[in-house]
Design an enzyme around this catalytic site. Sequence first.
Site, PDB file in Angstrom:
ATOM      1  N   HIS A 139       5.448  -9.354   9.038  1.00 23.41           N
ATOM      2  CA  HIS A 139       5.274  -8.495   7.659  1.00 23.41           C
ATOM      3  C   HIS A 139       6.300  -8.685   6.875  1.00 23.41           C
ATOM      4  O   HIS A 139       6.149  -8.820   5.653  1.00 23.41           O
ATOM      5  CB  HIS A 139       5.115  -6.858   8.345  1.00 23.41           C
ATOM      6  CG  HIS A 139       5.035  -6.052   7.161  1.00 23.41           C
ATOM      7  ND1 HIS A 139       3.944  -6.126   6.184  1.00 23.41           N
ATOM      8  CD2 HIS A 139       5.627  -5.033   6.795  1.00 23.41           C
ATOM      9  CE1 HIS A 139       3.930  -5.222   5.398  1.00 23.41           C
ATOM     10  NE2 HIS A 139       5.159  -4.439   5.627  1.00 23.41           N
ATOM     11  N   HIS A 142       4.671  -5.748  11.494  1.00 25.67           N
ATOM     12  CA  HIS A 142       4.046  -4.461  11.257  1.00 25.67           C
ATOM     13  C   HIS A 142       3.045  -4.131  12.311  1.00 25.67           C
ATOM     14  O   HIS A 142       2.597  -4.812  12.842  1.00 25.67           O
ATOM     15  CB  HIS A 142       3.204  -4.542  10.022  1.00 25.67           C
ATOM     16  CG  HIS A 142       2.978  -3.115   9.336  1.00 25.67           C
ATOM     17  ND1 HIS A 142       1.968  -2.401   9.847  1.00 25.67           N
ATOM     18  CD2 HIS A 142       3.535  -2.746   8.521  1.00 25.67           C
ATOM     19  CE1 HIS A 142       2.146  -1.186   9.224  1.00 25.67           C
ATOM     20  NE2 HIS A 142       2.953  -1.375   8.162  1.00 25.67           N
ATOM     21  N   ARG A 198      13.645  -3.331   8.355  1.00 25.39           N
ATOM     22  CA  ARG A 198      13.500  -2.587   7.461  1.00 25.39           C
ATOM     23  C   ARG A 198      12.902  -1.123   7.452  1.00 25.39           C
ATOM     24  O   ARG A 198      12.102  -1.011   8.417  1.00 25.39           O
ATOM     25  CB  ARG A 198      12.619  -3.388   6.340  1.00 25.39           C
ATOM     26  CG  ARG A 198      12.414  -2.438   5.361  1.00 25.39           C
ATOM     27  CD  ARG A 198      11.557  -3.412   4.046  1.00 25.39           C
ATOM     28  NE  ARG A 198      10.585  -3.981   4.391  1.00 25.39           N
ATOM     29  CZ  ARG A 198       9.540  -3.112   4.563  1.00 25.39           C
ATOM     30  NH1 ARG A 198       9.237  -2.140   3.967  1.00 25.39           N
ATOM     31  NH2 ARG A 198       8.039  -3.672   4.654  1.00 25.39           N
ATOM     32  N   GLU A 211       6.713   8.513   6.261  1.00 26.43           N
ATOM     33  CA  GLU A 211       6.155   7.176   6.952  1.00 26.43           C
ATOM     34  C   GLU A 211       7.207   7.100   8.154  1.00 26.43           C
ATOM     35  O   GLU A 211       8.214   7.860   8.168  1.00 26.43           O
ATOM     36  CB  GLU A 211       6.316   5.889   6.264  1.00 26.43           C
ATOM     37  CG  GLU A 211       5.242   5.816   4.930  1.00 26.43           C
ATOM     38  CD  GLU A 211       5.158   4.622   4.324  1.00 26.43           C
ATOM     39  OE1 GLU A 211       5.779   3.522   4.374  1.00 26.43           O
ATOM     40  OE2 GLU A 211       4.342   4.621   3.099  1.00 26.43           O
ATOM     41  N   GLN A 260       0.826  -1.249  -0.092  1.00 25.21           N
ATOM     42  CA  GLN A 260       0.148  -0.150   0.027  1.00 25.21           C
ATOM     43  C   GLN A 260       0.926   0.989  -0.056  1.00 25.21           C
ATOM     44  O   GLN A 260       0.637   2.184  -0.801  1.00 25.21           O
ATOM     45  CB  GLN A 260      -1.018   0.185   1.423  1.00 25.21           C
ATOM     46  CG  GLN A 260      -1.894  -1.373   1.357  1.00 25.21           C
ATOM     47  CD  GLN A 260      -2.586  -1.030   2.602  1.00 25.21           C
ATOM     48  OE1 GLN A 260      -2.605  -0.065   3.372  1.00 25.21           O
ATOM     49  NE2 GLN A 260      -3.561  -1.912   2.829  1.00 25.21           N
ATOM     50  N   GLY A 261       1.706   1.454   0.664  1.00 23.41           N
ATOM     51  CA  GLY A 261       2.606   2.647   1.356  1.00 23.41           C
ATOM     52  C   GLY A 261       3.279   3.361   0.040  1.00 23.41           C
ATOM     53  O   GLY A 261       2.877   4.532  -0.235  1.00 23.41           O
ATOM     54  N   ARG A 289       9.609   0.525  13.193  1.00 20.67           N
ATOM     55  CA  ARG A 289       8.335  -0.322  13.369  1.00 20.67           C
ATOM     56  C   ARG A 289       8.558  -1.214  14.505  1.00 20.67           C
ATOM     57  O   ARG A 289       7.562  -1.626  15.172  1.00 20.67           O
ATOM     58  CB  ARG A 289       8.323  -1.156  11.972  1.00 20.67           C
ATOM     59  CG  ARG A 289       7.775  -0.331  11.000  1.00 20.67           C
ATOM     60  CD  ARG A 289       7.550  -1.052   9.477  1.00 20.67           C
ATOM     61  NE  ARG A 289       6.806  -0.437   8.751  1.00 20.67           N
ATOM     62  CZ  ARG A 289       6.774  -0.875   7.369  1.00 20.67           C
ATOM     63  NH1 ARG A 289       7.192  -2.012   6.920  1.00 20.67           N
ATOM     64  NH2 ARG A 289       6.257   0.045   6.452  1.00 20.67           N
TER      65      ARG A 289
END
Length: 519
Positions: free
Chosen positions: A329, A226, A364, A112, A45-46, A272
């Site tokens: 994730h 995530h 990541r 983000e 999505q991002g 994250r």
Amino acid sequence: MHEVDVIIVGSGLSALIAAQSLCKHKKVMVLTKGHQTDNNSILAQGGVAVAISKNDHWLEHLRDTIEAGAYHCNESVAKKLVQLGPLFIKKLIDSGMTFDRQSSGELMLGQEGAHRKRRIIHAGGDATGRELMTFLQRLIMQDVHIVEHQTVQELLIENGRCVGVLSCDAQGKVMPFYAQHVILATGGCGDLYRYTSNSSVATGDGLAAAYRAGARLTDVEFIQFHPTLLHSGDKVAGLVSEAVRGEGAILVNERNEPIMEGVHLLKDLAPRDVVARAIFERIQHGEKVFLAIDDINQFEQRFPTVTSLCEKAHVDLTMKRIPVVPGAHFLMGGIEVNENGETSIPRLYAIGEVACTGVHGANRLASNSLLECIVFGQLVAEAVLSKQDYAQTRRATYEFNASCSLSFPTKSMIQQQMTKKAGIIRTEETLKQLIEQFGEELDRLSSHAFSYTNEQLTIVNMLTVGKLIGEAALERKESRGAHFRLDYPFQCNEQWGYKRIIKQIQNPKVQQFSSVMGR
């Protein structure tokens, strides 16, 4: 007998980027486990993180990548990622790919977690993966042979190099596919866990096959969870992009108290692993966690994919609260490769999530994964084109129907054990329990190697990769990035400098597997 120049296993973004770069020069075949759209890339999505703005610089992108990676990144390869990113994105745009733009014509840039700049380009609002995949599928459809519902069981090794794959179709027929070059682009292993953002095909198949063939694996203990998966009815109903927090959403509990206050300087946009643990600890204490979207104007227009997921899960967006839970994730480790995607086995390459270039370190940075696919998909193609063909030898023939009458553990059991014993928080005790349990199952099933059905092979692959994750996590006696040991809770910080500890895993039984395959 099927023989081509290049076999690519997997049909996600890295596979299509490589195929598109190769297909004008080589005969390319793509083998994919399910339908060609069954992959994680299409769910992304991002967007794509790239230092493309005049107010940004690749050095700043590199700094954010290394800091989010807990100073475990391969700095030289990460540098190549962020430096080449703008060039390869421009090539995509020049070839017809459209990203979202402002009314002025400039690219829209999102922000983000752990990014200090707005540098996330996106397409279709929050449908970047789908838009990229549709575009590339259209580009290669006339030149690349895509074979669906083919599960690669083993890699074929002759004279020390990879010459093809042994694959099983949906009817259980096993047959060889030969090539001068084999590229693994099979994705990660998120479906080993109970809660995951991943497609159900992400069961570590490429990792397990490479391990059995003798390729080196590294850093597989680093599993990114995530923070915000949509949680409905004790099930995960999809991913809520980090871009939602980038646009102003905050994490709150049932009493509307912000949960990231005092946890990290970047609060809701912290790395994250930090956010995922914060949510996990709240849930462990019986709280529910929500994304409060009060401050995002026109949420439905900016995030149509998330809106659709919420509607399907019967989450009322008029309440401005989205229930979330952390879930598996992304795998930062994988098959060890150099900057050109070459593995420790000649003529075998790996790209995307199944590979470990070292660019992600221990955690990541958000939206670096699609960039990795784009950059290293091209670099792998260049490496393949630079090599001379080798003389073909007489090929062995394999053709039989897979079958095995043993009882197998269920996928659900494996997911429960991985979540409980090698999940967001690990301990020596739980990891040893996992290793012993999965090891006993693999020993019981090992005498029937190479006669599994596709469903049975999936279980064997999950057990294999789960055990490897447990062993690597047990050996890493520290907490770093996404790997958190309750018995070694200290997290690294900037004072440690650039430090890379590589845990190489290589199968000690490679010769045994080779002899069974008749190689």
